[in-house]
Motif scaffolding. Structure first.
Motif, mmCIF file in Angstrom:
data_model
loop_
_atom_site.group_PDB
_atom_site.id
_atom_site.type_symbol
_atom_site.label_atom_id
_atom_site.label_comp_id
_atom_site.label_asym_id
_atom_site.label_seq_id
_atom_site.Cartn_x
_atom_site.Cartn_y
_atom_site.Cartn_z
ATOM 1 N N GLU E 3 45.271 53.107 -30.923
ATOM 2 C CA GLU E 3 45.253 52.802 -29.504
ATOM 3 C C GLU E 3 44.963 51.322 -29.330
ATOM 4 O O GLU E 3 43.933 50.816 -29.789
ATOM 5 C CB GLU E 3 44.176 53.646 -28.815
ATOM 6 C CG GLU E 3 44.261 53.500 -27.320
ATOM 7 C CD GLU E 3 43.355 54.498 -26.597
ATOM 8 O OE1 GLU E 3 42.830 55.413 -27.273
ATOM 9 O OE2 GLU E 3 43.168 54.335 -25.395
ATOM 10 N N ILE E 4 45.894 50.651 -28.666
ATOM 11 C CA ILE E 4 45.761 49.213 -28.479
ATOM 12 C C ILE E 4 45.605 48.967 -26.995
ATOM 13 O O ILE E 4 46.324 49.576 -26.195
ATOM 14 C CB ILE E 4 47.055 48.495 -28.935
ATOM 15 C CG1 ILE E 4 47.452 48.924 -30.339
ATOM 16 C CG2 ILE E 4 46.920 47.009 -28.781
ATOM 17 C CD1 ILE E 4 47.074 48.001 -31.411
ATOM 18 N N THR E 5 44.676 48.095 -26.654
ATOM 19 C CA THR E 5 44.542 47.818 -25.226
ATOM 20 C C THR E 5 44.536 46.331 -24.944
ATOM 21 O O THR E 5 43.894 45.548 -25.654
ATOM 22 C CB THR E 5 43.241 48.430 -24.646
ATOM 23 O OG1 THR E 5 42.227 48.358 -25.646
ATOM 24 C CG2 THR E 5 43.456 49.864 -24.227
ATOM 25 N N ASN E 6 45.320 45.987 -23.942
ATOM 26 C CA ASN E 6 45.257 44.655 -23.338
ATOM 27 C C ASN E 6 45.462 43.495 -24.310
ATOM 28 O O ASN E 6 44.682 42.552 -24.346
ATOM 29 C CB ASN E 6 43.896 44.514 -22.636
ATOM 30 C CG ASN E 6 43.950 43.399 -21.601
ATOM 31 O OD1 ASN E 6 45.019 43.091 -21.066
ATOM 32 N ND2 ASN E 6 42.805 42.787 -21.346
ATOM 33 N N ILE E 7 46.531 43.569 -25.109
ATOM 34 C CA ILE E 7 46.812 42.446 -26.012
ATOM 35 C C ILE E 7 47.380 41.274 -25.224
ATOM 36 O O ILE E 7 48.316 41.425 -24.436
ATOM 37 C CB ILE E 7 47.864 42.820 -27.075
ATOM 38 C CG1 ILE E 7 47.342 43.918 -27.992
ATOM 39 C CG2 ILE E 7 48.230 41.611 -27.905
ATOM 40 C CD1 ILE E 7 48.153 44.076 -29.252
ATOM 41 N N HIS E 8 46.766 40.103 -25.461
ATOM 42 C CA HIS E 8 47.309 38.854 -24.918
ATOM 43 C C HIS E 8 47.595 37.913 -26.077
ATOM 44 O O HIS E 8 46.824 37.843 -27.030
ATOM 45 C CB HIS E 8 46.291 38.182 -23.987
ATOM 46 C CG HIS E 8 46.212 38.832 -22.649
ATOM 47 N ND1 HIS E 8 46.854 38.341 -21.538
ATOM 48 C CD2 HIS E 8 45.565 39.943 -22.254
ATOM 49 C CE1 HIS E 8 46.600 39.121 -20.498
ATOM 50 N NE2 HIS E 8 45.806 40.112 -20.902
ATOM 51 N N LYS E 9 48.694 37.190 -25.972
ATOM 52 C CA LYS E 9 48.990 36.213 -27.027
ATOM 53 C C LYS E 9 49.842 35.086 -26.451
ATOM 54 O O LYS E 9 50.856 35.331 -25.785
ATOM 55 C CB LYS E 9 49.756 36.892 -28.170
ATOM 56 C CG LYS E 9 50.291 35.954 -29.221
ATOM 57 C CD LYS E 9 49.196 35.397 -30.092
ATOM 58 C CE LYS E 9 49.678 34.324 -31.038
ATOM 59 N NZ LYS E 9 48.571 33.661 -31.727
ATOM 60 N N SER E 10 49.396 33.861 -26.670
ATOM 61 C CA SER E 10 50.183 32.699 -26.237
ATOM 62 C C SER E 10 50.541 31.845 -27.436
ATOM 63 O O SER E 10 49.787 31.758 -28.407
ATOM 64 C CB SER E 10 49.375 31.835 -25.268
ATOM 65 O OG SER E 10 48.923 32.601 -24.189
ATOM 66 N N PHE E 11 51.719 31.233 -27.384
ATOM 67 C CA PHE E 11 52.025 30.146 -28.311
ATOM 68 C C PHE E 11 52.025 28.868 -27.497
ATOM 69 O O PHE E 11 52.910 28.672 -26.665
ATOM 70 C CB PHE E 11 53.390 30.342 -28.971
ATOM 71 C CG PHE E 11 53.415 31.473 -29.956
ATOM 72 C CD1 PHE E 11 52.687 31.388 -31.128
ATOM 73 C CD2 PHE E 11 54.155 32.607 -29.701
ATOM 74 C CE1 PHE E 11 52.703 32.431 -32.043
ATOM 75 C CE2 PHE E 11 54.181 33.650 -30.618
ATOM 76 C CZ PHE E 11 53.447 33.563 -31.783
ATOM 77 N N GLY E 12 51.034 28.031 -27.732
ATOM 78 C CA GLY E 12 50.921 26.815 -26.916
ATOM 79 C C GLY E 12 50.807 27.203 -25.458
ATOM 80 O O GLY E 12 49.940 27.985 -25.065
#
Ligand SMILES: Nc1ncnc2c1ncn2[C@@H]1O[C@H](COP(=O)(O)OP(=O)(O)OP(=O)(O)O)[C@@H](O)[C@H]1O
Ligand SMILES: Nc1ncnc2c1ncn2[C@@H]1O[C@H](COP(=O)(O)OP(=O)(O)OP(=O)(O)O)[C@@H](O)[C@H]1O
Ligand SMILES: [Mg+2]
Ligand SMILES: [Mg+2]
Lengths: 233, 251, 268, 235, 251
Positions: E3-12
């Motif tokens: 169960e994965i919750t609320n993944i955020h990921k930015s590149f630059g």
């Protein structure tokens, strides 16, 4: 340490830079096209030429430059003289300015190195580029001049830079040919008072400045040439 | 318009083309199908002299050459009339989109630069790349690159354009844009010889489909003939593998 | 003292009342036959080296170790104190005294001469050579001969010899002159004589070339600036050797001639 | 030219030169050993995340690239003892060969750091990702997957640098080291500076054979180690 | 199970994942669809810690970690339970097919070599490569390479296998063989999370389809829900572009 001498001799050594650069530029002018052509003969495995080029490259790459200088410097005039003698050509072999020997040695040397540089650079340009050029109706020569060579050059540039820097450094061996280059000038100046420590420091500084400058210029040029590769990556 | 007879081509021991005949009329859109390794690419490349055939003959308008012994001049002459669109685009990496298109005009055909730019821009507009004249290939998506490839071919105003799997190196989503462009230029009457796995293109656009296997033409005919009632077992087997199981033809 | 390390113990065991034996490194140019060189068996020899060996024998408080090297390294090494002293057929100049201690007593004499074709026999000195407009074989910048010609040029600004620096090992004076690559070259008498001698490599050219001596010059050992004491000790020893005519013998042995006979005429 | 050229000098000098090949090879061998170790450290600095380490490593490479070997040789031969002297350590009695090895190790390290860096970077990052995704640790991934592949890429350049080193090593005679080049000098001096051409020809032949041997060795190595690697033929 | 919750990921500057939630039960076969650049690959990579997420949480059986601050040990623990099949296969070039499969077992899991070989051979047999144990990747076709990639994942006996477009680098004809293998292992009850453009796979095998766009989950449901009556306009538009015009669903 004799600081006055250090400073004065720095400029003496600096005055040898034009000679060093002159040799470097002539050698590059000869070696760039010749190296490229021979690289092609090697890639296309043209029977006899390929073999000759291979032996030539292996000799030049396998022996110290100072030895090559010596061999050329002492044997070429002897050979020429005996040839001239045989065919009654009226020309004094010995009036030749020794810088010609430097041109020969360093051109031969740089050519051998650039053959290998271009050989690997050409093979990085995909065959499709050449085929595309043919398919839009370019001839062989046009395709190379406009498409293949510019792309090869960009790939080869870092290695050409290394070769150039090594070439500049190697011109210091020109002292063996009595050329008025950086090392010889500094050492002559040092002889009067045996100021060798200072002379070597000056030589070091001059080469360091000269070579880093050349390296820097190459980097700039590389950036410009490789505009089409750099963007977007 | 283009008539090829009895092309043979071997690589080392392997005979890849075993006597292929091919006739294309002006305005034809011919699709070549066939399993991997059957010699489709090799056939196109032989026609454009990117490979030298071992045997074979080509009649192209008023030029009549032996594919094996053709002179440099004849080769150059034929290449001027044929354009090629590559699977991997093969755009000139060191040239912008516009330069890619004009290169053959300015250097190959000696057309004045200004005029070539005119033609080039028109070709790029046609494939929907009016915004990208000055972009380098690396700055373009695969679909855009292939469209430049097509513009480059179109700009040469060739008698025939050869396409070698022009969409197979593209992401599925980008395939559409390239096929659209191809359909459009086909509609304009351009003669095309297309190797592709895109059945929808073959079905909708081609007026003739050729099925090749193991270096020979197994069967040829209209798309309907080939897709709906293929005569040969080999063709049937191939189509079964390539088409989605539940793909339905209502031709 | 003694030149071998095994001799050291013998010395100290003799129980001389002196202070401990001081080890010193004497650098020599290992490729400068016949002044100094490393022979085929790996032993240092040559006029300069042999004289120093005799000096060593007279100085029980010192033990010499001979270090063969190139001329450049010798000069830098002595200046930096890596070597306490060195021999390389060095001439005296005012400027050099800033860097090194020149002892009071010179080490030997060196005959410099012009190697010329037989037909140019009448050219006797640098002045004649310059007037004839002849070309001169390049001389290594760190060679004493270079200084001689350079000084001549400074003194005769209107009649200069075309002087070029180069490198010793690329220039074969005898060959070059004979070929006609240059009109003349400067050589050391001893070396020239050995080359055209009976068993010399250029015996075949014996009658084509001449050697015209134009100067005999004193040569000096060089001492590191901190080694005044050592230099003084050397002075005492070398004086004794000269009085005993040992140096004359060695000159004859290595140069084929006793140069001390013309000591009177030597200007510097 | 027969007047000056005498083949017998070549023939006679070869057996005199050969024994000194040992010195040449030893200096080269040790320089390769230490230079490679230092090269690894420099390459790690270049690849790593520290900005300062990067600057230092690249700066080092630039300076060494721009310094003629002979100058570097003098700088280490005199510089290192001079620095040690400041700390009251006397290094003047150390064998010359040590300084020659130091010099060429420093130089070789500069070249190697680039060889290592570029070959490391030539390995697709996916290889590392695949390794960790099957449960290898980072260091296991480097040792078992990345390095073996990078090694093959590095081999030819390593061979080139080695040849370069052999040739540059010939300058060691300028501080009096008697390697094969130094011996040639001595032979020439022993002949009163005559017939140098013949001696140098003999020397050239020896160097040439040596370099061909090294080249062949590296071709063999490449073949042995490049199992599974695509062999790119340039035609 | 995962169960994965609320993944955020930015590149630059670019925020690629803008808070994605995901829940997978044992035995699930979940397919992720979405246009290029929507963040599908990034999502998979974050789950396997090939990228470090900027924010997010994962519960995986008894392991409960913050995706940003997870310790090395936790990462290693999770990676042991997850296997990854890459788009470009990423086989170890310097290892044979069998070694590729056993590497993770012998080195990562410390299983005895003989036993690992046993497991590895069984896995290769399963994907139909019994003949290729000792072939290096370069000697295999794309389809065979990808099957080794799948065998490598299967051999680890992971709780879940992540697939990132496992067929998109393959020639059209080779796609089939890989899909067949995938279907088979799905039938055996393996939990799978698959990014793919192969609609037939989604339709036939998946029990859940997720449609992503611009870093968020737009819609999810059974294949029927998504393909036949998608609720969102964005989903509809996407499906229209990707599916052959005349593709007919008779689900
Ligand atoms: N330059 C070459 N040298 C040797 N063999 C070649 C060469 N080019 C192609 N072949 C071989 O010829 C055969 C036919 O190749 P070709 O590329 O024409 O097939 P194709 O029908 O285009 O297949 P695909 O659909 O995979 O592109 C293949 O087996 C290939 O390995
Ligand atoms: N390492 C990276 N650095 C910077 N940007 C990245 C990086 N990886 C991915 N991106 C960007 O993130 C966005 C999403 O990429 P991602 O690969 O996750 O998309 P995707 O949905 O898998 O697309 P596709 O179907 O084309 O594989 C893209 O715009 C991509 O340019
Ligand atoms: Mg093909
Ligand atoms: Mg992706």
């Amino acid at each position: 340490m004799d600081y006055k001498f250090l400073v004065e001799t720095f400029f003496v050594a600096l005055s040898g830079v034009p000679t060093a650069l002159f040799i470097t530029i002539v050698a590059l002018l000869v070696a760039l096209p010749l190296g490229f052509l021979l690289a092609l003969t090697r890639i296309n495995q043209i029977p006899v030429l390929n073999r000759v080029a291979q032996i030539y490259v292996s000799f030049v790459r396998g022996t110290p430059v100072i030895i090559q200088i010596f061999i050329i410097y002492s044997s070429v005039p002897l050979l020429l003289a005996s040839i001239f003698d045989k065919y009654n050509i009226e020309m004094n072999v010995y009036d030749v300015n020794p810088i010609w020997y430097a041109f020969i040695v360093f051109s031969l040397n740089t050519t051998a190195i650039l053959i290998e540089v271009f050989r690997s650079a050409i093979s990085t340009v995909s065959k499709g580029q050449l085929e595309a050029a043919y398919s839009v109706g370019l001839t062989n020569v046009q395709a190379f001049r406009r498409i293949i060579i510019p792309q090869t050059l960009v790939v080869a540039l870092p290695n050409i830079c290394t070769a150039t820097v090594n070439l500049i450094k190697a011109t210091s061996l020109g002292y063996a040919l009595s050329l008025q280059e950086i090392t010889l000038r500094a050492k002559v100046a040092a002889n009067v008072g045996y100021n060798y420590v200072e002379a070597y420091i000056d030589i070091f500084l001059v080469y360091l400045i000269l070579c880093s400058l050349v390296e820097y210029l190459f980097k700039l040029y590389e950036k410009r040439l490789s505009r089409y590769r750099a963007v977007g990556i | 318009m283009l008539e090829i007879t009895n092309i043979h081509k071997s690589f080392g021991e392997n005979e890849i083309l075993k006597g292929v005949d091919l006739k294309i009329e002006k305005g034809d859109v011919v699709v070549i199908l066939g399993p991997s390794g059957s010699g489709k690419t090799t056939l196109l490349r032989c026609i454009n002299f990117l490979e030298k055939a071992d045997q074979g003959h080509a009649i192209f308008g008023d030029i009549d050459v032996n594919l094996k012994t053709a002179s440099k001049k004849a080769i150059h002459g034929i290449r001027q009339k044929i354009a090629f669109v590559f699977q991997n685009y093969n755009l000139f990496n060191n040239k912008t989109a516009l330069e890619n298109v004009t290169e053959g005009l300015v250097i190959g055909r000696k057309i004045a630069k200004a005029e070539a730019n005119e033609i080039g821009k028109k070709a790029l507009d046609k494939v929907g790349l009016s915004e990208k004249y000055n972009a380098y290939p690396i700055e373009l998506s695969g679909g855009q690159q292939q469209r430049v490839g097509i513009a480059r071919a179109v700009a040469l105003n060739p008698d025939i354009i050869l396409f070698d799997e022009p969409t197979s190196a593209l992401d599925p989503e980008l395939v559409g844009e390239v096929l659209t462009v191809m359909k459009q230029i086909a509609k304009e009457g351009t003669t095309m010889l297309v190797v592709t796995h895109e059945m929808s293109f073959a079905k909708d656009v081609a007026n003739r489909v050729i099925f090749m296997d193991a270096g020979v033409v197994v069967e040829e005919g209209s798309p309907k003939d080939i897709f709906v009632k293929p005569k040969e077992e080999r063709t049937r087997k191939f189509l079964k593998r390539v088409l989605p199981e539940d793909y339905i033809f209502y031709i | 003292g003694s030149s071998t390390s095994s001799g050291k113990e013998a010395n100290t065991n003799e129980g001389s009342s002196d202070t401990e034996v001081k080890k010193v490194k004497i650098a020599y140019d290992q490729a400068s036959k016949p002044m100094s060189w490393l022979d085929e068996k790996g032993n240092p020899t040559g006029y300069d080296v042999e004289v120093m060996k005799l000096v060593d024998e007279l100085l029980p408080e010192y033990e010499f170790e001979y270090i063969g090297t190139s001329s450049d390294d010798l000069l830098v090494g002595i200046e930096q104190g890596k070597y306490q002293a060195g021999v390389k057929n060095a001439f005296w100049t005012q400027e050099r005294t800033e860097k090194f201690i020149f002892p009071k007593e010179f080490l030997g004499l060196s005959s410099a001469g012009l190697v010329l074709k037989k037909e140019n026999e009448k050219i006797k000195n640098l002045k004649d050579f310059a007037s004839a407009g002849f070309s001169l074989a390049p001389i290594a910048a760190n060679n004493a001969q270079y200084t001689i010609v350079d000084e001549y040029n400074k003194a005769n600004k209107d009649n200069k010899v075309k002087l070029k620096a180069g490198d010793a090992f690329t220039v074969d004076v005898v060959q070059w002159v004979n070929e006609g690559r240059v009109d003349g070259g400067i050589a050391i008498e001893g070396a020239f004589k050995k080359q055209v001698a009976e068993d010399g490599p250029y015996h075949n050219l014996k009658n084509d070339l001449v050697y015209n001596e134009f100067a005999v010059i004193k040569t000096w050992p060089l001492f590191n600036k901190k080694e005044q004491e050592f230099a003084d000790a050397y002075d005492v020893a070398i004086k004794k050797l000269k009085e005993e005519k040992k140096t004359n013998q060695l000159s004859t042995e290595f140069y084929g001639r006793d140069l001390f006979e013309v000591l009177e005429t030597v200007k510097r | 030219m027969n007047k000056y050229f005498d083949v017998s000098y070549i023939v006679e000098s070869v057996p005199m030169l050969i024994p000194f090949l040992k010195v040449t090879l030893m200096v080269a061998g040790l320089s390769v050993l230490f230079g490679t170790i230092l090269g690894f450290i420099l390459a790690a600095m270049k690849i790593g995340n520290s900005k300062i380490a990067k600057k230092i490593a690249f700066g080092y490479t630039t300076i060494l690239r721009c310094t003629p070997s002979i100058v570097l040789l003098f700088l280490t031969y005199y510089g290192i003892p001079a620095i040690a002297d400041n700390f009251g350590v006397n290094l003047n009695d150390i064998d010359k060969a040590v300084f020659v090895v130091i010099t060429f190790s420093l130089q070789f390290a500069a070249a190697m750091s680039e060889v290592i860096r570029t070959s490391y970077e030539s390995i697709d990052r996916g290889q590392f990702e695949a390794a960790v995704s099957v449960g290898l640790s980072n260091s296991q991934a480097y040792w078992r997957i990345i390095l073996p592949q990078a090694f093959v890429v590095a081999l030819p350049n390593f061979g080139n640098s080695l040849l370069e080193l052999m040739k540059e090593g010939a300058l060691a005679y300028t501080i009096g080291l008697i390697d094969i080049m130094g011996k040639a000098e001595l032979i020439i001096a022993g002949n009163y500076n005559t017939h140098a051409l013949e001696i140098y020809l003999a020397l050239a032949v020896i160097y040439w054979i040596l370099s061909i041997a090294i080249e062949q060795l590296f071709l063999k190595l490449e073949k042995v180690f490049s199992k599974g690697k695509q062999v790119i033929t340039t035609t």
